[in-house]
Design an enzyme around this catalytic site. Structure first.
Site, PDB file in Angstrom:
ATOM      1  N   LYS A  82      20.310   9.619  -2.790  1.00  0.00           N
ATOM      2  CA  LYS A  82      19.800   8.314  -3.223  1.00  0.00           C
ATOM      3  C   LYS A  82      20.963   7.437  -3.640  1.00  0.00           C
ATOM      4  O   LYS A  82      21.931   7.928  -4.239  1.00  0.00           O
ATOM      5  CB  LYS A  82      18.874   8.471  -4.440  1.00  0.00           C
ATOM      6  CG  LYS A  82      17.957   7.300  -4.640  1.00  0.00           C
ATOM      7  CD  LYS A  82      16.794   7.443  -3.687  1.00  0.00           C
ATOM      8  CE  LYS A  82      15.864   6.278  -3.696  1.00  0.00           C
ATOM      9  NZ  LYS A  82      14.744   6.523  -2.780  1.00  0.00           N
ATOM     10  N   GLY A 180      -0.414  -3.452   4.739  1.00  0.00           N
ATOM     11  CA  GLY A 180       0.883  -3.764   5.337  1.00  0.00           C
ATOM     12  C   GLY A 180       1.166  -2.818   6.490  1.00  0.00           C
ATOM     13  O   GLY A 180       0.245  -2.369   7.195  1.00  0.00           O
TER      14      GLY A 180
HETATM   15  P1  NAD Z   1       4.437  -3.333   3.282  1.00  0.00           P
HETATM   16  O1  NAD Z   1       5.267  -4.220   2.450  1.00  0.00           O
HETATM   17  O2  NAD Z   1       4.422  -3.526   4.771  1.00  0.00           O
HETATM   18  O3  NAD Z   1       2.912  -3.416   2.796  1.00  0.00           O
HETATM   19  C1  NAD Z   1       2.519  -3.413   1.466  1.00  0.00           C
HETATM   20  C2  NAD Z   1       1.281  -4.300   1.380  1.00  0.00           C
HETATM   21  O4  NAD Z   1       0.731  -4.196   0.082  1.00  0.00           O
HETATM   22  C3  NAD Z   1       1.576  -5.790   1.611  1.00  0.00           C
HETATM   23  O5  NAD Z   1       0.732  -6.262   2.643  1.00  0.00           O
HETATM   24  C4  NAD Z   1       1.256  -6.420   0.263  1.00  0.00           C
HETATM   25  O6  NAD Z   1       0.746  -7.743   0.400  1.00  0.00           O
HETATM   26  C5  NAD Z   1       0.209  -5.466  -0.267  1.00  0.00           C
HETATM   27  N1  NAD Z   1      -0.008  -5.533  -1.704  1.00  0.00           N
HETATM   28  C6  NAD Z   1       0.861  -5.823  -2.699  1.00  0.00           C
HETATM   29  N2  NAD Z   1       0.238  -5.782  -3.897  1.00  0.00           N
HETATM   30  C7  NAD Z   1      -1.048  -5.426  -3.657  1.00  0.00           C
HETATM   31  C8  NAD Z   1      -2.192  -5.219  -4.460  1.00  0.00           C
HETATM   32  N3  NAD Z   1      -2.140  -5.356  -5.788  1.00  0.00           N
HETATM   33  N4  NAD Z   1      -3.351  -4.867  -3.875  1.00  0.00           N
HETATM   34  C9  NAD Z   1      -3.437  -4.714  -2.544  1.00  0.00           C
HETATM   35  N5  NAD Z   1      -2.390  -4.916  -1.714  1.00  0.00           N
HETATM   36  C10 NAD Z   1      -1.210  -5.261  -2.263  1.00  0.00           C
HETATM   37  O7  NAD Z   1       4.869  -1.845   2.903  1.00  0.00           O
HETATM   38  P2  NAD Z   1       4.609  -0.518   3.737  1.00  0.00           P
HETATM   39  O8  NAD Z   1       5.781  -0.223   4.587  1.00  0.00           O
HETATM   40  O9  NAD Z   1       3.247  -0.572   4.345  1.00  0.00           O
HETATM   41  O10 NAD Z   1       4.635   0.575   2.581  1.00  0.00           O
HETATM   42  C11 NAD Z   1       3.540   0.725   1.703  1.00  0.00           C
HETATM   43  C12 NAD Z   1       3.892   1.757   0.640  1.00  0.00           C
HETATM   44  O11 NAD Z   1       4.169   3.010   1.264  1.00  0.00           O
HETATM   45  C13 NAD Z   1       5.140   1.427  -0.189  1.00  0.00           C
HETATM   46  O12 NAD Z   1       4.954   1.914  -1.493  1.00  0.00           O
HETATM   47  C14 NAD Z   1       6.237   2.206   0.507  1.00  0.00           C
HETATM   48  O13 NAD Z   1       7.296   2.520  -0.391  1.00  0.00           O
HETATM   49  C15 NAD Z   1       5.489   3.449   0.923  1.00  0.00           C
HETATM   50  N6  NAD Z   1       6.077   4.131   2.078  1.00  0.00           N
HETATM   51  C16 NAD Z   1       6.206   3.469   3.248  1.00  0.00           C
HETATM   52  C17 NAD Z   1       6.751   4.136   4.355  1.00  0.00           C
HETATM   53  C18 NAD Z   1       6.898   3.447   5.681  1.00  0.00           C
HETATM   54  O14 NAD Z   1       7.108   4.147   6.672  1.00  0.00           O
HETATM   55  N7  NAD Z   1       6.776   2.126   5.771  1.00  0.00           N
HETATM   56  C19 NAD Z   1       7.153   5.468   4.239  1.00  0.00           C
HETATM   57  C20 NAD Z   1       6.990   6.127   3.015  1.00  0.00           C
HETATM   58  C21 NAD Z   1       6.441   5.435   1.943  1.00  0.00           C
END
Ligand code: NAD
Length: 354
Positions: A82, A180
């Protein structure tokens, strides 16, 4: 904050920790390599406001150790790392990221960096000019969110099977918080499998797209109240805390959002309410599995490995039941034991060949 870095490292089994600074750009960062299993360690770059150097270093230590557990549980040939960057110290951000990129490059590939909280697309561009040791997710691979959503679906199926003896997604309701990259792809997969999906996101463009897929959209503030079988947090971390946990009307919590519990002991609160919790770091390893695997082998189809997320989920849930521990404690325990066995095997092999 009293904190002995080397003692902490010795206790947690850290391989090395690098302090990185550059006065001109205001870069002040720690790179923690917990355990470079198979010569490689994966971990994101977090850009965050810390009250002190010690607090930042401790965060890097804890997060890199957690990343090793995630790799071990996911069957990824690599360990955890990290980087934390002290956000409020930065004076010239592109320069700071370029300098950080140089430092990552100097590590010679043992550390593969990826994005984390506070790390932007512009940061990624500045960093990529100075290092190519970035966790692979780009050319030749589908977007990370889709891989994560596929793994999450297998984890959700396993959780339902654990509860009911069978899954029958077509009779289930899943409430997704956040539509998202992961949440939208997960919604599409679950609808395809016949489940009913309720979803919420403050972004109206995203909710419009979700409605077109067949998602029943509710207000972002109301998604935790939605009656469903599964609550799947796919937005920001910390969304489950003392108040929201009391409002949940589900049997299973299984989502991708990192650190979804505001505090680790919230796992106990979920338990007390009779809600089964699949730890996020077990469920959301899809992109890690696919990215790390592609980087090593160049293969793009990782479905057999993603399916194993389901098996790991069941193993962790069973362990929690047997030990009467929370599922978070059980996941850590399973990972620690797997790692210990692996270290012992390596020692035995080294002993046999000497
Ligand atoms: P993203 O930014 O594409 O999507 C997150 C979504 O959450 C956005 O559309 C945002 O508007 C929405 N949001 C924010 N606050 C909210 C609320 N209070 N209620 C409802 N929706 C809300 O992110 P992502 O890539 O889809 O990742 C989502 C989560 O998963 C994050 O915590 C990320 O760390 C985790 N994660 C993602 C991946 C990946 O491959 N993208 C892998 C491991 C973990």
């Amino acid at each position: 904050m009293e904190f002995e870095l080397l003692d902490w490292m010795a206790q947690s089994g850290h391989d090395r920790v690098l302090a990185v600074q550059e006065a001109r750009s205001g870069l002040r960062a720690w790179i923690a390599l917990h355990h470079p299993r198979h010569g490689r360690a994966y971990g994101g770059i977090r850009v965050w406001n810390y009250r002190s150097e010690a607090e930042a270093a401790l965060d890097a230590l804890r997060l890199s150790q957690a990343m090793t557990y995630k790799c071990v549980l996911a069957g990824v040939a690599g360990g955890g790392a990290k980087t934390v960057v002290m956000a409020d110290q930065i004076l010239d951000r592109p320069r700071a990221m370029a300098r950080l990129g140089e430092k990552i490059q100097e590590l010679g590939g043992v550390y593969r960096a990826g994005p984390d909280v506070g790390f932007t697309v512009a940061d990624q561009e500045a960093l990529a000019k100075r290092t190519h040791f970035l966790a692979h997710h780009g050319s030749g691979l589908r977007p990370a969110g889709e891989a994560t959503a596929e793994g999450a679906e297998y984890g959700i199926r396993a959780g339902l099977e654990f509860l009911d003896g069978e899954c029958r997604l077509e009779e289930k309701v899943v409430a997704i918080q956040g539509l998202g990259a992961v949440g939208m792809a997960l919604a599409a997969r679950l609808i395809q499998a016949g489940a009913k999906v309720i979803g919420a996101d403050p972004d109206s463009e995203r909710t419009r797209r979700a409605e077109a897929l067949g998602v029943q959209v509710v207000d972002a503030g109301a998604i935790v109240d939605a009656p469903a079988d599964v609550f799947s947090p796919c937005a920001l971390g910390g969304s489950l805390h003392d108040l929201t946990i009391q409002r949940l009307r589900v049997r299973l919590v299984a989502g991708a959002a990192n650190n979804v519990l505001a505090r680790p002991d919230h796992a106990r609160l979920l338990d007390d309410r009779g809600i089964l919790f699949i730890p996020d770091f077990v469920l959301n390893a899809g992109a890690l599995i696919e990215g790390a695997g592609f980087e090593r082998e160049g293969r793009t189809d990782w479905q057999p490995e993603l399916l194993r997320i389901g098996q790991t989920v069941k193993r962790v849930l069973q362990r929690a039941r047997d030990d009467r521990s929370t599922t978070v404690e059980a996941a850590h325990q399973v990972a620690r034991e797997m790692l210990q066995r692996e270290i012992q095997k390596t020692k035995n092999r080294a002993g046999a060949s000497s």
